[in-house]
Design a protein around this motif. Structure first.
Motif, PDB file in Angstrom:
ATOM      1  N   ARG A 138      20.888   5.562   1.685  1.00  8.94           N
ATOM      2  CA  ARG A 138      21.023   6.235   3.087  1.00  8.94           C
ATOM      3  C   ARG A 138      21.841   5.027   3.765  1.00  8.94           C
ATOM      4  O   ARG A 138      22.483   5.811   4.627  1.00  8.94           O
ATOM      5  N   ASP A 139      22.292   3.831   3.246  1.00  9.58           N
ATOM      6  CA  ASP A 139      23.127   3.442   4.565  1.00  9.58           C
ATOM      7  C   ASP A 139      24.292   3.805   3.789  1.00  9.58           C
ATOM      8  O   ASP A 139      25.408   4.282   4.458  1.00  9.58           O
TER       9      ASP A 139
ATOM     10  N   ALA B  30      25.012   6.936   3.207  1.00  9.86           N
ATOM     11  CA  ALA B  30      25.585   8.173   3.793  1.00  9.86           C
ATOM     12  C   ALA B  30      25.989   7.789   5.751  1.00  9.86           C
ATOM     13  O   ALA B  30      27.133   7.933   6.117  1.00  9.86           O
ATOM     14  N   ILE B  31      25.324   6.119   6.094  1.00 16.62           N
ATOM     15  CA  ILE B  31      25.016   6.219   7.571  1.00 16.62           C
ATOM     16  C   ILE B  31      27.234   5.855   7.574  1.00 16.62           C
ATOM     17  O   ILE B  31      27.768   6.056   8.419  1.00 16.62           O
ATOM     18  N   ALA B  32      27.154   4.968   6.952  1.00 15.27           N
ATOM     19  CA  ALA B  32      28.374   4.365   5.890  1.00 15.27           C
ATOM     20  C   ALA B  32      29.657   5.169   6.382  1.00 15.27           C
ATOM     21  O   ALA B  32      31.007   5.072   7.419  1.00 15.27           O
ATOM     22  N   SER B  33      29.200   6.247   5.891  1.00 15.45           N
ATOM     23  CA  SER B  33      30.541   7.394   5.419  1.00 15.45           C
ATOM     24  C   SER B  33      30.504   7.998   7.123  1.00 15.45           C
ATOM     25  O   SER B  33      32.167   8.467   7.433  1.00 15.45           O
ATOM     26  N   LEU B  34      29.748   8.058   7.404  1.00 13.76           N
ATOM     27  CA  LEU B  34      29.864   9.262   9.017  1.00 13.76           C
ATOM     28  C   LEU B  34      30.890   8.037   9.591  1.00 13.76           C
ATOM     29  O   LEU B  34      31.741   8.264  10.381  1.00 13.76           O
TER      30      LEU B  34
ATOM     31  N   HIS C 117      28.407  11.036  -0.918  1.00 14.86           N
ATOM     32  CA  HIS C 117      29.055   9.347  -0.387  1.00 14.86           C
ATOM     33  C   HIS C 117      27.319   8.365  -0.895  1.00 14.86           C
ATOM     34  O   HIS C 117      27.454   7.793  -1.642  1.00 14.86           O
ATOM     35  N   ALA C 118      26.716   9.060  -0.192  1.00 14.64           N
ATOM     36  CA  ALA C 118      25.082   9.003  -0.984  1.00 14.64           C
ATOM     37  C   ALA C 118      24.752   8.688  -2.192  1.00 14.64           C
ATOM     38  O   ALA C 118      23.900   8.165  -3.031  1.00 14.64           O
ATOM     39  N   ALA C 119      25.305   9.335  -2.266  1.00 11.82           N
ATOM     40  CA  ALA C 119      24.653  10.288  -3.775  1.00 11.82           C
ATOM     41  C   ALA C 119      25.292   8.907  -5.109  1.00 11.82           C
ATOM     42  O   ALA C 119      25.049   8.425  -6.386  1.00 11.82           O
ATOM     43  N   VAL C 120      27.217   8.519  -4.854  1.00  8.65           N
ATOM     44  CA  VAL C 120      27.680   7.194  -5.372  1.00  8.65           C
ATOM     45  C   VAL C 120      26.332   6.006  -5.174  1.00  8.65           C
ATOM     46  O   VAL C 120      26.280   5.745  -6.673  1.00  8.65           O
TER      47      VAL C 120
ATOM     48  N   ALA D 156      11.240   8.807   1.074  1.00  8.84           N
ATOM     49  CA  ALA D 156      12.580   8.712   1.698  1.00  8.84           C
ATOM     50  C   ALA D 156      13.774   8.066   0.781  1.00  8.84           C
ATOM     51  O   ALA D 156      13.111   7.023  -0.284  1.00  8.84           O
ATOM     52  N   PRO D 157      14.944   8.678   0.899  1.00 12.24           N
ATOM     53  CA  PRO D 157      15.036   8.830  -0.134  1.00 12.24           C
ATOM     54  C   PRO D 157      16.092   6.355  -0.150  1.00 12.24           C
ATOM     55  O   PRO D 157      15.700   6.482   0.538  1.00 12.24           O
TER      56      PRO D 157
END
Lengths: 381, 162
Positions: A47-48, A50-54, A273-276, A41-42
């Motif tokens: 992942r965090d 990505a979640i935070a950006s959402l 955002h996840a990639a950053v 998994a990433p």
């Protein structure tokens, strides 16, 4: 008017992988060595993010070329890891997977009648992509005897001197072959001599086990004629987040972006955002995943050797590409699924030079790998 | 990573890897792997090999408890002395000196809650230096020594993919 496929689409056969996918789907007890994506998994930090950006509702479009912060991180990563120096403002385009970047390059720079030399065996989408762009594919087969590395001889004998573009992918899917800086030199020389553009897919760059990854764009005179593709699917196990990028001179990025801005507009914001975060803080996780792939690679290569099956020492990506014990790799792969419930992909679906081999992915747990290799051994008797 | 570190990491992952499996993964030959493992054992780096058991799948299920212990030391008695005494009980599966609100974290295993309770009240609490015990029965285990207790069959990738 009827829904008759356009000539460009009609001229492209269905993916050879699809048939095996359908066979594999018939059974629910398969051990699959047919997968071309990580089984990890990433990293949680990505992942965090990505979640935070959402949670913050950051779901609007970004700049066409990608978030400025991400482009800066990509520039710094490419420089730090591979000595690739690109200006984040003008020379980087963030795309929906590396696949979009490849497609953009084909459509941006090819005209009907152009010829694209494709080093094969290779990822299944290059040839169709060239055809969708209206250009012609020239097969450049690489040989097991050369460890599936692209050589000047292979380019010359296939007539690549008259091509407009050369497409290559190292570390390679499906062979696991890699190329050192020294081995890339004659290829670069050939491209310069015959004025070829080079599209270099380096999506597996972080999975190079025997030596540091070398990019052809770092060789003298190559930066100005090369588009480098990379992304987050393999190194960070982010396949479904669909995020890749292209590195190229400003005029190339500008042209590719002209299509991108009308079709995709911008790559997925959550993924950016996840990639950053992935580039900022996930080096350790990438190293850990690579170490695990490396152990599995050693295991698989050693088992093939013990079975007496020739398998050149794959040095990158997460595939072994052994010789097929039968003459017809299609037949073998189909019989192996039906008889032993082990899925591998026949080499011929990856283009010229692939027949007579099998792609065996080791992006699966060691327990399953052990079981699958035992079954293959008992199958070939 | 050195050969020692690599083999250690692999054995921590799965102590049942055969010498041949370890050799295949590390690229060493079988003799070299055996030599490294022997060294690790004789130096006391590897202290044993045990199964990670999901007791909830075993009938009858073992009862386990995490026990906090507070102690008072005197001139003659140190932490090591108390630990040595406690560690000898077969019910004690783990014992660590920890920082924070209490002194020892102890893991106790037994056939029933009453047996574990009896052990704490009759064998542990009476140790003169122990001033307080707090017992937490383990209700559910999700991960033990790095191994997750999910069903492990959640690979929903396509069987064949590019």
């Amino acid at each position: 008017m009827t829904f008759e496929a356009s000539e460009r689409v009609a001229g492209v056969p269905p993916s050879g992988i699809r048939r095996f996918f359908e066979i594999a789907e018939e059974y629910d007890d398969i051990i699959s060595l047919g997968v071309g994506e990580p089984d990890f998994a990433p990293p949680w930090a990505a992942r965090d993010a990505a979640i935070a950006s959402l949670e913050r509702g950051q779901t609007s479009y970004t700049a066409n070329r990608g978030m400025a912060e991400l482009r800066e991180r990509i520039a710094s990563f490419a420089d730090r890891r591979y000595g690739l120096r690109y200006d984040p403002d003008e020379e980087i385009l963030v795309t929906s997977g590396a696949s979009e970047a490849v497609d953009l390059a084909f459509r941006a720079f090819l005209d009907p009648g152009d010829t694209v030399a494709v080093a094969q065996p290779c990822y299944i989408s290059y040839a169709p992509g060239v055809q969708f762009a209206g250009a012609d594919v020239l097969d450049v087969p690489t040989r097991a005897a050369d460890e599936f590395k692209l050589t000047r001889e292979a380019l010359e004998s296939s007539g690549a001197a008259d091509a407009d573009v050369l497409v290559m992918c190292y570390p390679n899917n499906p062979t696991g072959a890699t190329m050192t800086r020294e081995e890339l030199k004659p290829v670069a020389e050939f491209a310069r001599e015959h004025d070829l553009l080079v599209f270099s897919d380096e999506i597996y760059s972080e999975l190079s086990y025997e030596h540091d990854h070398a990019s052809i764009a770092t060789l003298p005179g190559m930066r100005e004629r090369t588009v480098v593709f990379n992304g987050f699917s393999k190194a960070y196990a982010m396949t479904g987040l669909r995020l890749g990028y292209a590195l190229a001179p400003p005029e190339a990025i500008e042209t590719m972006n002209r299509i991108h801005q009308y079709t995709m507009l911008s790559a997925p914001t959550t993924a950016q955002h996840a990639a950053v975060e992935a580039l900022e803080s996930c080096d350790d996780e990438v190293r850990e995943m690579r170490d695990q792939y490396d152990r599995r690679r050693n295991f698989v290569l050693s088992r093939f050797e013990e079975m007496g099956i020739d398998c050149f020492p794959a040095a990158g990506a997460f595939y072994a590409f052994p010789e097929c014990p039968w003459d017809d790799s299609d037949e073998f792969a189909e019989a192996l699924i039906e008889d032993q419930r082990v899925a591998v992909v026949p080499g011929n679906v990856f283009g010229a030079g692939g027949e007579g081999h099998l792609r065996v992915s080791y992006a699966t747990s060691l327990g399953d790998l052990k079981e699958a290799m035992d079954r293959i051994e008992s199958f070939i008797g | 990573m050195s050969d020692r570190e690599e083999i250690l990491a692999l054995l921590r992952e799965n102590a049942r890897y055969s010498t041949e499996d370890l050799a295949r993964q590390t690229g060493l030959d079988a003799e070299a792997v055996e030599a490294v493992v022997e060294d690790l054992e004789s130096e006391g780096v590897i202290k044993g090999y045990q199964a990670v058991v999901n007791w909830e799948k075993v009938e009858p299920e073992r009862v386990r408890a995490a026990v906090e212990l507070n102690v008072t030391l005197d001139r003659e008695t140190g932490y090591d002395d108390i630990a040595e005494r406690l560690a000898k009980f077969p019910e004690v599966q783990g014992l660590r000196l920890v920082s924070g609100d209490y002194d020892f974290a102890m893991e106790v295993e037994g056939d029933s809650m009453s047996q574990v309770s009896r052990f704490i009240s009759e064998k542990v609490a009476p140790v003169p230096e122990i001033t307080q015990t707090v017992t937490h029965y383990i209700m559910e285990s999700y991960k033990e020594r790095g191994v997750e207790f999910g069903d492990g069959h959640d690979d929903d990738r396509l069987s064949i993919s590019p």
